[in-house]
Design an enzyme around this catalytic site. Structure first.
Site, short mmCIF file in Angstrom:
data_model
loop_
_atom_site.label_atom_id
_atom_site.label_comp_id
_atom_site.label_asym_id
_atom_site.label_seq_id
_atom_site.Cartn_x
_atom_site.Cartn_y
_atom_site.Cartn_z
N SER A 104 -49.76 -13.61 -51.72
CA SER A 104 -49.22 -12.51 -50.77
C SER A 104 -48.09 -11.81 -52.80
O SER A 104 -47.57 -13.22 -52.61
CB SER A 104 -48.14 -12.58 -50.06
OG SER A 104 -47.15 -11.59 -50.34
N CYS A 105 -48.54 -10.80 -53.31
CA CYS A 105 -47.95 -10.43 -54.43
C CYS A 105 -46.69 -9.79 -53.58
O CYS A 105 -45.91 -9.49 -53.62
CB CYS A 105 -48.48 -9.27 -54.92
SG CYS A 105 -47.77 -8.24 -55.60
N CYS A 106 -45.07 -10.85 -54.67
CA CYS A 106 -44.12 -10.90 -54.66
C CYS A 106 -43.67 -10.56 -53.60
O CYS A 106 -42.20 -10.51 -53.05
CB CYS A 106 -44.09 -9.10 -54.95
SG CYS A 106 -44.38 -9.10 -56.92
N GLY A 107 -43.71 -11.97 -52.06
CA GLY A 107 -43.33 -11.66 -50.91
C GLY A 107 -43.35 -10.65 -50.30
O GLY A 107 -43.23 -10.05 -49.06
#
Length: 262
Positions: A104-107
């Site tokens: 997951s990108c950057c949360g």
């Protein structure tokens, strides 16, 4: 004139209905194999110049080298296309180096493919720097002026490390990733602070280029070419200003426009 970066080859040039034998200057390409702590790590295909900077910069952008104290020894065997690098501490196991996985990108819930090493050391860039339109134009002009190998062969990409007022470093390479890594390698060796610097670049700003820039902590990248959609998404989340198609009086500002004085 040919040098170790270029060679002259016999070719046939066609211009309309006219053909002629006319030697042409062609950019050289060579492999460089990095041995890390005695084990073969990766082979880069590159221009045969500034190989120290390339190898060290590559390891910096992969998060393996972060400070000069992390480096123990470097030995280049240029004729063999080999560079031996020893680090002060053990590093990531080779088997994980190029493994892909989904994260997951950057949360924020966006699923994107990354190399597993891309997830390490990537954080929001907060550099407090601004640049004017005039300064952007001046830096792009400097990039074009310094690109001597491109001017004679058309076969390289260029990358410059800059302040808003001047270009501090410049490298060319057949690979756009390599040109950026050479900047990182020289900055690593000179122990330059990068949080207040800018990269000016001739190539496409892909997600890989953007992640390299994020890991090093540079807040602005300016390119003569286009960004990809994934690069723009990542730049938005990681706080990086992306400026593309910077040519003459034209440019597109894609992300974090607050750093550009319009």
């Amino acid at each position: 004139m040919p040098d170790k970066k270029t060679t002259r080859l016999p070719i046939i040039k066609i211009n309309g209905n006219i053909s002629q034998n006319d030697p042409d200057l062609v950019v050289r390409e060579t492999p460089l194999t990095i041995f890390l702590n005695g084990a073969e790590f990766v082979t880069l295909v590159c221009s045969p110049a500034n190989l120290y900077e390339l190898a060290l910069g590559f390891l910096c952008s992969e998060g393996i080298l972060q400070h000069k104290k992390d480096l123990k020894k470097v030995a280049l065997e240029e004729e063999k296309g080999i560079i031996q690098i020893e680090t002060a501490k053990p590093v990531i196991e080779e088997e994980y180096f190029m493994r892909r996985y989904i994260t997951s990108c950057c949360g924020k819930g966006r699923s994107s493919f990354y190399f597993i090493n891309d997830a390490r050391g990537t954080k929001t860039v907060t550099g407090n720097i601004s640049i004017s339109i005039k300064e952007i134009k001046n830096l792009i002009m400097e990039l074009e002026t310094r690109a001597k190998i491109f001017q004679t062969t058309g076969g390289t990409h260029g990358a410059g490390l800059c302040t808003p007022k001047e270009m501090l470093l410049f490298f060319e390479d057949i690979g756009r990733h390599n040109a950026v890594d050479k900047l990182f390698g020289r900055s690593f060796l000179d122990e330059l602070q990068l949080e207040d610097k800018i990269i000016v670049f001739s190539g496409r700003v892909s997600s890989e280029i953007l992640i390299k820039v994020a890991k090093i902590g540079i807040p602005i990248i300016i390119s003569r070419s286009a960004p990809t959609d994934l690069a723009v998404k990542i730049a938005t989340e990681l706080g990086i200003t992306v400026i593309g198609f910077a040519r003459g009086d034209r440019m597109n500002i894609y992300t974090h426009t607050n750093r550009v004085k319009i």
